[in-house]
Design an enzyme around this catalytic site. Structure first.
Site, PDB file in Angstrom:
ATOM      1  N   ARG A  77      -2.036 -11.977   8.459  1.00 23.49           N
ATOM      2  CA  ARG A  77      -2.492 -10.641   7.776  1.00 23.49           C
ATOM      3  C   ARG A  77      -3.806 -11.018   7.077  1.00 23.49           C
ATOM      4  O   ARG A  77      -4.784 -10.354   7.000  1.00 23.49           O
ATOM      5  CB  ARG A  77      -1.739 -10.193   6.671  1.00 23.49           C
ATOM      6  CG  ARG A  77      -0.369  -9.590   7.153  1.00 23.49           C
ATOM      7  CD  ARG A  77       0.685  -8.856   6.145  1.00 23.49           C
ATOM      8  NE  ARG A  77       1.672  -8.291   7.008  1.00 23.49           N
ATOM      9  CZ  ARG A  77       1.526  -6.991   7.300  1.00 23.49           C
ATOM     10  NH1 ARG A  77       0.794  -6.347   7.134  1.00 23.49           N
ATOM     11  NH2 ARG A  77       2.652  -6.383   8.101  1.00 23.49           N
ATOM     12  N   ASP A 161      -2.835   0.802  10.534  1.00 28.06           N
ATOM     13  CA  ASP A 161      -1.455   0.624  10.047  1.00 28.06           C
ATOM     14  C   ASP A 161      -0.324   0.353  11.092  1.00 28.06           C
ATOM     15  O   ASP A 161       0.603   0.715  10.810  1.00 28.06           O
ATOM     16  CB  ASP A 161      -1.225   2.234   9.227  1.00 28.06           C
ATOM     17  CG  ASP A 161      -0.087   2.194   8.449  1.00 28.06           C
ATOM     18  OD1 ASP A 161       0.443   0.677   7.844  1.00 28.06           O
ATOM     19  OD2 ASP A 161       0.777   3.075   8.023  1.00 28.06           O
ATOM     20  N   CYS A 243      -7.892   3.176 -17.676  1.00 29.58           N
ATOM     21  CA  CYS A 243      -6.762   4.044 -17.275  1.00 29.58           C
ATOM     22  C   CYS A 243      -5.618   3.290 -16.561  1.00 29.58           C
ATOM     23  O   CYS A 243      -5.637   2.341 -15.645  1.00 29.58           O
ATOM     24  CB  CYS A 243      -7.515   5.117 -16.045  1.00 29.58           C
ATOM     25  SG  CYS A 243      -6.431   6.189 -15.419  1.00 29.58           S
ATOM     26  N   CYS A 246      -1.739   6.088 -13.096  1.00 31.21           N
ATOM     27  CA  CYS A 246      -0.601   5.849 -11.972  1.00 31.21           C
ATOM     28  C   CYS A 246       0.354   4.863 -12.250  1.00 31.21           C
ATOM     29  O   CYS A 246       1.627   5.103 -11.789  1.00 31.21           O
ATOM     30  CB  CYS A 246      -1.562   5.144 -10.818  1.00 31.21           C
ATOM     31  SG  CYS A 246      -2.327   3.288 -11.272  1.00 31.21           S
ATOM     32  N   LYS A 275      16.359   1.306   5.628  1.00 29.73           N
ATOM     33  CA  LYS A 275      17.205   2.087   6.619  1.00 29.73           C
ATOM     34  C   LYS A 275      18.467   2.396   6.014  1.00 29.73           C
ATOM     35  O   LYS A 275      19.376   3.103   6.659  1.00 29.73           O
ATOM     36  CB  LYS A 275      17.377   1.085   7.752  1.00 29.73           C
ATOM     37  CG  LYS A 275      15.992   1.017   8.676  1.00 29.73           C
ATOM     38  CD  LYS A 275      16.326   0.043   9.706  1.00 29.73           C
ATOM     39  CE  LYS A 275      15.148  -0.221  10.673  1.00 29.73           C
ATOM     40  NZ  LYS A 275      13.865  -0.678   9.863  1.00 29.73           N
ATOM     41  N   ASP A 294       3.010  11.146  -3.436  1.00 34.21           N
ATOM     42  CA  ASP A 294       1.913  11.096  -3.880  1.00 34.21           C
ATOM     43  C   ASP A 294       1.329  10.875  -5.245  1.00 34.21           C
ATOM     44  O   ASP A 294       0.310  10.961  -5.768  1.00 34.21           O
ATOM     45  CB  ASP A 294       1.224  12.434  -3.387  1.00 34.21           C
ATOM     46  CG  ASP A 294       1.117  12.474  -1.672  1.00 34.21           C
ATOM     47  OD1 ASP A 294       1.094  11.555  -1.017  1.00 34.21           O
ATOM     48  OD2 ASP A 294       1.422  13.656  -1.339  1.00 34.21           O
ATOM     49  N   CYS A 296       0.965   8.725  -7.718  1.00 33.13           N
ATOM     50  CA  CYS A 296       0.000   7.851  -8.097  1.00 33.13           C
ATOM     51  C   CYS A 296      -1.469   8.062  -7.942  1.00 33.13           C
ATOM     52  O   CYS A 296      -2.443   7.839  -8.477  1.00 33.13           O
ATOM     53  CB  CYS A 296       0.228   6.372  -7.926  1.00 33.13           C
ATOM     54  SG  CYS A 296       0.243   6.168  -6.001  1.00 33.13           S
ATOM     55  N   CYS A 300      -4.577  10.397 -10.348  1.00 35.17           N
ATOM     56  CA  CYS A 300      -5.509   9.478 -10.546  1.00 35.17           C
ATOM     57  C   CYS A 300      -6.933  10.256 -10.820  1.00 35.17           C
ATOM     58  O   CYS A 300      -7.162  11.190  -9.972  1.00 35.17           O
ATOM     59  CB  CYS A 300      -5.644   8.617  -9.282  1.00 35.17           C
ATOM     60  SG  CYS A 300      -7.218   7.682  -9.052  1.00 35.17           S
TER      61      CYS A 300
END
EC number: 1.17.99.6
Length: 407
Positions: A77, A161, A243, A246, A275, A294, A296, A300
């Site tokens: 990676r 991805d 901040c 999140c 699974k 969604d 986080c 934001c």
């Protein structure tokens, strides 16, 4: 398979273009990318050595959960040239995914409100339309085709991805933004609601410097975005300041500290990658989130700058922006497969779809004070009580037991 042309053997284009030609090509790539619907493109070298220690620690700590493929590929990676031999540069691109007709002044309030309506089925915004893997990959292939037309055959491989790629690290190095505390890429001009994709190339294009100030940005499940991205050691949240919204709003506490997500706690992981049975202590915290999460991103502050996509592909299908839990729980397996053809949701299968919805219905039973409003929820669950899947039956029984449990 990812779009590709043999990259192990250096192409003629990799050695014949001079510096002026390479610079001109890089400028042209940005123009073509815009025409293809990408909001921003940057070019980076392939040195991600800074990320290796953090990635290894994240894996050693087991934060990848059941995603064995994360560990199987190891340091590939962080080493693009090991993944695709011959790679010398990465073209990193982002594509916005808010639907084109989004009310930019109200969309976050609307999404927050739906999460507080127990009977509503909340699907992550990115998954409501066409499968982003297909959309982004197709556009990356078109970009590669245009490069081929300009310089002749060259070595490349495109991803979105879909391979062991540290997308956020590459995008950050390419000047597309900075890593936020939720681990997603953030842009000053576009927030984080965009997909990332890459083309590994054997052409030594001029690079854009690592640019957390977003200077080049004229405008991302992130993956990553059904995706969970590890803290890879490059904590570049300068523009996040103090901040921590999140971290504070994550329903399951999956953002265990700034720049670190434990997938085992993440709603996106639990509803998509996992699974088996969803751990009981986490079920109540999932609320009505049935595919992804969604939160986080919704809270934001940078996402007040999120931009809509010019492409029609990400418009909601099957009322996935407004459907109820009861409606979706009634889908047969055939309906599930037919209605979600071309959707990223389809890959989890009908069994896990029902598992997720059962958890949502159980939470709705517990959180809905009106007995009449609870009746269709209870009836929907009872209709699945004898489902052939033990996984579904277990979650249905748990859900039925939630009625009357104190909130």
């Amino acid at each position: 398979m990812s779009p590709s042309r043999d990259i192990a053997t250096p192409s003629a284009a990799a050695s014949t273009l001079d510096q002026q030609g390479l610079a001109s090509l890089a400028m042209q790539i940005r123009v073509w990318a815009r025409e293809l619907g990408f909001a921003h493109v940057g070019i980076t070298d392939i040195d991600l050595s800074h990320a290796e220690a953090g990635l290894q620690q994240w894996l050693d700590d087991g934060c990848h959960g059941d995603m064995d493929y994360m560990a199987a590929h190891g340091m590939k990676r962080a080493r693009p040239a090991e993944l695709v031999p011959g790679t010398v540069r990465v073209i990193s691109a982002r594509m916005n995914y808010l639907p084109s007709d989004t009310d930019l002044a109200q969309w976050r309030k609307r999404e927050m409100a739906r999460a507080d309506m127990p009977g509503e089925a909340v699907v992550s915004i990115y998954a409501r339309g066409r499968d982003y893997h297909k959309v982004v990959r197709n556009r990356l292939q078109q970009l590669a085709d245009r490069i081929t037309q300009a310089i002749g055959p060259f070595g490349y491989r495109a991803f979105t991805d879909s391979a062991p790629v540290l997308e956020v690290e590459l995008a950050q190095k390419a000047g597309l933004g900075w890593r936020g505390k939720h681990t997603l890429l953030l842009s000053r001009d576009a927030g984080s609601l965009f997909f990332l994709g890459e083309i590994f190339v054997d052409v030594p294009l001029p690079v854009d410097g690592d640019d957390s100030d977003d200077r080049h940005d004229g405008h991302e499940d992130g993956s990553g975005h059904d995706g969970v991205h590890p803290n890879t050691g490059m904590d570049r949240g300068e523009h996040c300041g103090q901040c921590r919204r999140c971290l504070d709003v994550c329903p399951t506490g999956a953002i265990t500290e700034a720049f670190r997500v434990d997938a085992r706690l993440c709603v996106s992981y639990l509803t998509i990658e996992h699974k088996g049975a969803i751990p009981e202590p986490l079920r109540a915290r999932m609320g009505n989130r049935i595919y992804g999460c969604d939160d986080c991103q919704l809270y934001c502050p940078w996402n007040k700058f999120a931009q809509p996509s010019p492409l029609p592909d990400f418009a909601p299908r099957n009322k996935l922006d407004s459907a109820s839990l009861v409606e979706l729980f009634a889908w047969t397996e055939t309906e599930f497969m037919d209605r979600l053809a071309g959707s990223p949701i389809r890959r989890i299968g009908h069994e896990r779809w029902l598992r997720n919805l059962a958890v949502g219905l159980g939470n709705a039973l517990r959180e809905t004070p009106d007995a009449d409003a609870r009746l269709p929820m209870r009836d929907a669950l009872l209709a699945r009580r004898d489902h052939p899947s033990a996984l579904v039956r277990e979650h249905v029984e748990w859900a039925l037991a939630q009625e009357g449990v104190p909130v």
